[in-house]
Design a protein around this motif. Structure first.
Motif, PDB file in Angstrom:
ATOM      1  N   ASP A 206      -0.118   1.812  -9.771  1.00 47.49           N
ATOM      2  CA  ASP A 206       1.283   1.653  -9.192  1.00 47.49           C
ATOM      3  C   ASP A 206       1.198   2.234  -7.525  1.00 47.49           C
ATOM      4  O   ASP A 206       0.517   3.267  -7.210  1.00 47.49           O
ATOM      5  CB  ASP A 206       2.317   2.655  -9.757  1.00 47.49           C
ATOM      6  CG  ASP A 206       3.726   2.500  -9.614  1.00 47.49           C
ATOM      7  OD1 ASP A 206       3.915   1.878  -8.398  1.00 47.49           O
ATOM      8  OD2 ASP A 206       4.331   3.091 -10.280  1.00 47.49           O
ATOM      9  N   THR A 207       1.580   1.452  -6.730  1.00 47.23           N
ATOM     10  CA  THR A 207       1.631   1.775  -5.335  1.00 47.23           C
ATOM     11  C   THR A 207       2.705   2.580  -4.807  1.00 47.23           C
ATOM     12  O   THR A 207       2.871   2.875  -3.780  1.00 47.23           O
ATOM     13  CB  THR A 207       1.712   0.298  -4.397  1.00 47.23           C
ATOM     14  OG1 THR A 207       2.936  -0.318  -4.760  1.00 47.23           O
ATOM     15  CG2 THR A 207       0.480  -0.623  -4.815  1.00 47.23           C
TER      16      THR A 207
ATOM     17  N   TRP B 184       5.656   1.473  -4.247  1.00 49.33           N
ATOM     18  CA  TRP B 184       6.465   0.478  -3.688  1.00 49.33           C
ATOM     19  C   TRP B 184       7.105  -0.433  -4.806  1.00 49.33           C
ATOM     20  O   TRP B 184       6.311  -0.796  -5.775  1.00 49.33           O
ATOM     21  CB  TRP B 184       5.789  -0.399  -2.423  1.00 49.33           C
ATOM     22  CG  TRP B 184       5.330   0.667  -1.534  1.00 49.33           C
ATOM     23  CD1 TRP B 184       4.107   1.240  -1.317  1.00 49.33           C
ATOM     24  CD2 TRP B 184       6.036   0.289   0.037  1.00 49.33           C
ATOM     25  NE1 TRP B 184       4.192   1.719  -0.138  1.00 49.33           N
ATOM     26  CE2 TRP B 184       5.214   1.314   0.660  1.00 49.33           C
ATOM     27  CE3 TRP B 184       7.046  -0.184   0.239  1.00 49.33           C
ATOM     28  CZ2 TRP B 184       5.529   1.586   2.120  1.00 49.33           C
ATOM     29  CZ3 TRP B 184       7.616   0.177   1.774  1.00 49.33           C
ATOM     30  CH2 TRP B 184       6.702   0.791   2.578  1.00 49.33           C
TER      31      TRP B 184
ATOM     32  N   TYR C 207       2.000  -2.978  -7.732  1.00 50.13           N
ATOM     33  CA  TYR C 207       0.765  -2.736  -8.512  1.00 50.13           C
ATOM     34  C   TYR C 207      -0.332  -3.443  -7.524  1.00 50.13           C
ATOM     35  O   TYR C 207      -0.140  -4.344  -6.728  1.00 50.13           O
ATOM     36  CB  TYR C 207       0.530  -2.975  -9.831  1.00 50.13           C
ATOM     37  CG  TYR C 207       1.465  -2.452 -10.581  1.00 50.13           C
ATOM     38  CD1 TYR C 207       0.985  -1.048 -11.238  1.00 50.13           C
ATOM     39  CD2 TYR C 207       2.526  -3.067 -11.149  1.00 50.13           C
ATOM     40  CE1 TYR C 207       2.251  -0.507 -12.078  1.00 50.13           C
ATOM     41  CE2 TYR C 207       3.408  -2.468 -12.165  1.00 50.13           C
ATOM     42  CZ  TYR C 207       3.098  -1.137 -12.559  1.00 50.13           C
ATOM     43  OH  TYR C 207       4.035  -0.500 -13.246  1.00 50.13           O
ATOM     44  N   ASP C 208      -1.220  -2.632  -7.252  1.00 50.69           N
ATOM     45  CA  ASP C 208      -2.362  -2.958  -6.478  1.00 50.69           C
ATOM     46  C   ASP C 208      -3.278  -4.001  -7.213  1.00 50.69           C
ATOM     47  O   ASP C 208      -3.009  -4.180  -8.339  1.00 50.69           O
ATOM     48  CB  ASP C 208      -3.250  -1.859  -5.738  1.00 50.69           C
ATOM     49  CG  ASP C 208      -3.910  -0.866  -6.678  1.00 50.69           C
ATOM     50  OD1 ASP C 208      -3.956  -1.269  -7.760  1.00 50.69           O
ATOM     51  OD2 ASP C 208      -4.091   0.334  -6.058  1.00 50.69           O
TER      52      ASP C 208
ATOM     53  N   CYS D  39       9.868   1.359  -0.338  1.00 48.32           N
ATOM     54  CA  CYS D  39       9.421   2.879  -1.050  1.00 48.32           C
ATOM     55  C   CYS D  39      10.583   3.572  -1.201  1.00 48.32           C
ATOM     56  O   CYS D  39      11.299   4.058  -0.387  1.00 48.32           O
ATOM     57  CB  CYS D  39       8.465   3.164  -0.329  1.00 48.32           C
ATOM     58  SG  CYS D  39       7.568   4.729  -0.634  1.00 48.32           S
TER      59      CYS D  39
END
Length: 345
Positions: A54-55, A57, A48-49, A101
């Motif tokens: 949610d990124t 990744w 998470y950033d 990813c």
């Protein structure tokens, strides 16, 4: 808005003449770690950033029996990428994190390398060496204003990190203040031209970055592709024109607001002139690259047939109908720089 890409892309191996080309121009090198090695992870946790989003990744981890070998191999790989393999200047570096990813075609690993002396960090990527992706990287090196470092070893591709603000983030957060709208619109016209002439597709905002240079009076902008999966693969002409992606509309609207047809033609001509100069200065390398690509099946034949018909209609040139491969279409599309003063998009 035209529907752009329907299906996931088929991968094509790097073999034959293309492998010979990459070796001749210093892109092939033995690597201490492979894409398959990184697939041996034992756990993955969503990343998470800083805002809790949610990124897409996931951070992966490895069993102790694999971890030491993988981490040491990645540091050595970074040394190859940045210092021609000189590990003596890399002793203070370590792998801080490995992300995967699962979204998209390439399923890349992103490796974060940290300098333990000052906490400075850098990234690089480990991907499967799909031939069209590697052709895209090499065409970027030869035809664009950007240098890019990458290496291939069998099924593994190592790419450097391309610095800049991700296009979707730029559109969402950086277009509200201190923006030179005319310069950004001009750069998008040039980027649109670069992508179309070398047939690089799927350039929506998540697949490019915006590099901002602070000048003494105004900011300047450079839009750089960061995803080369769709190099000369899709059958529709519109796929190779960033102007047709709805994700790019906020930047496109700036062009409609500030640019006249005359200024658009001027910026297109400027970019074509620069590409012609790059083609002349790297004539031998480009000919060798296109020769390999012409004989390499990097897309289904039905894609080639549809795209050559669309390009023939667009340019009003029947010579496209004689092209039997995506490489031939790239060559013919670039040849239009000499056949016509203007290419209307």
């Amino acid at each position: 808005m035209v529907k752009m890409i329907d299906l996931k892309k088929l991968p094509y191996p790097v073999t034959g003449n293309f492998e010979t080309y990459l070796n001749a121009f210093g892109r092939m090198t033995p690597l201490p770690v492979t894409y398959s090695d990184l697939l041996r992870y034992s756990a993955a946790v969503a990343l998470y950033d800083k805002n809790g989003e949610d990124t897409l990744w996931s951070t992966v981890s490895y069993d102790p029996s694999d971890r030491r070998e993988v981490m040491a191999g990645l540091v050595q790989t970074y040394a190859i990428l940045r210092s021609e393999g000189d590990g003596s200047v890399m002793e203070h570096l370590e792998v801080d994190r490995i992300d995967l990813c699962m979204y998209g075609n390439s399923k890349p690993f992103r490796v974060r390398i940290v300098n333990t002396l000052n906490d400075n960090f850098d990234y690089f990527y480990v991907k499967l060496a799909d031939a069209s992706r590697v052709y895209g990287l090499e065409l970027e090196q030869v035809l664009s204003p950007n240098d890019i470092t990458f290496f291939v070893d069998r099924n593994t591709l190592i790419e450097e990190h391309i610095f800049g603000i991700p296009g979707d983030l730029f559109i969402g957060h950086y277009m509200q203040s201190n923006l030179n709208e005319v310069r950004l619109a001009k750069e998008f016209v040039k980027f649109n031209e670069r992508c179309f002439l070398r047939l690089l597709g799927d350039m929506h905002s998540a697949n490019f970055v915006v590099d901002i240079t602070v000048d003494f009076e105004e900011n300047s902008y450079r839009i750089r592709a960061i995803d080369f999966d769709q190099q000369s693969y899709e059958p529709r002409r519109h796929v190779y024109l960033p102007q047709y992606y709805k994700e790019n509309n906020p930047i496109i609207n700036l062009g409609m607001k500030h640019l006249t047809p005359e200024s658009v033609r001027q910026y297109q001509t400027e970019e074509r002139t620069l590409i012609k100069k790059r083609m002349k200065s790297s004539d031998f390398r480009l000919k060798a690259l296109l020769s390999a690509m012409e004989h390499d099946p990097v897309a289904p034949q039905e894609h080639v047939v549809q795209l050559r018909e669309e390009l023939a209609e667009h340019h009003r040139q029947t010579s496209f109908l004689e092209c039997a491969s995506m490489g031939s279409l790239v060559r013919e599309n670039l040849a239009m720089l000499w056949k016509a003063k203007e290419i209307q998009l």
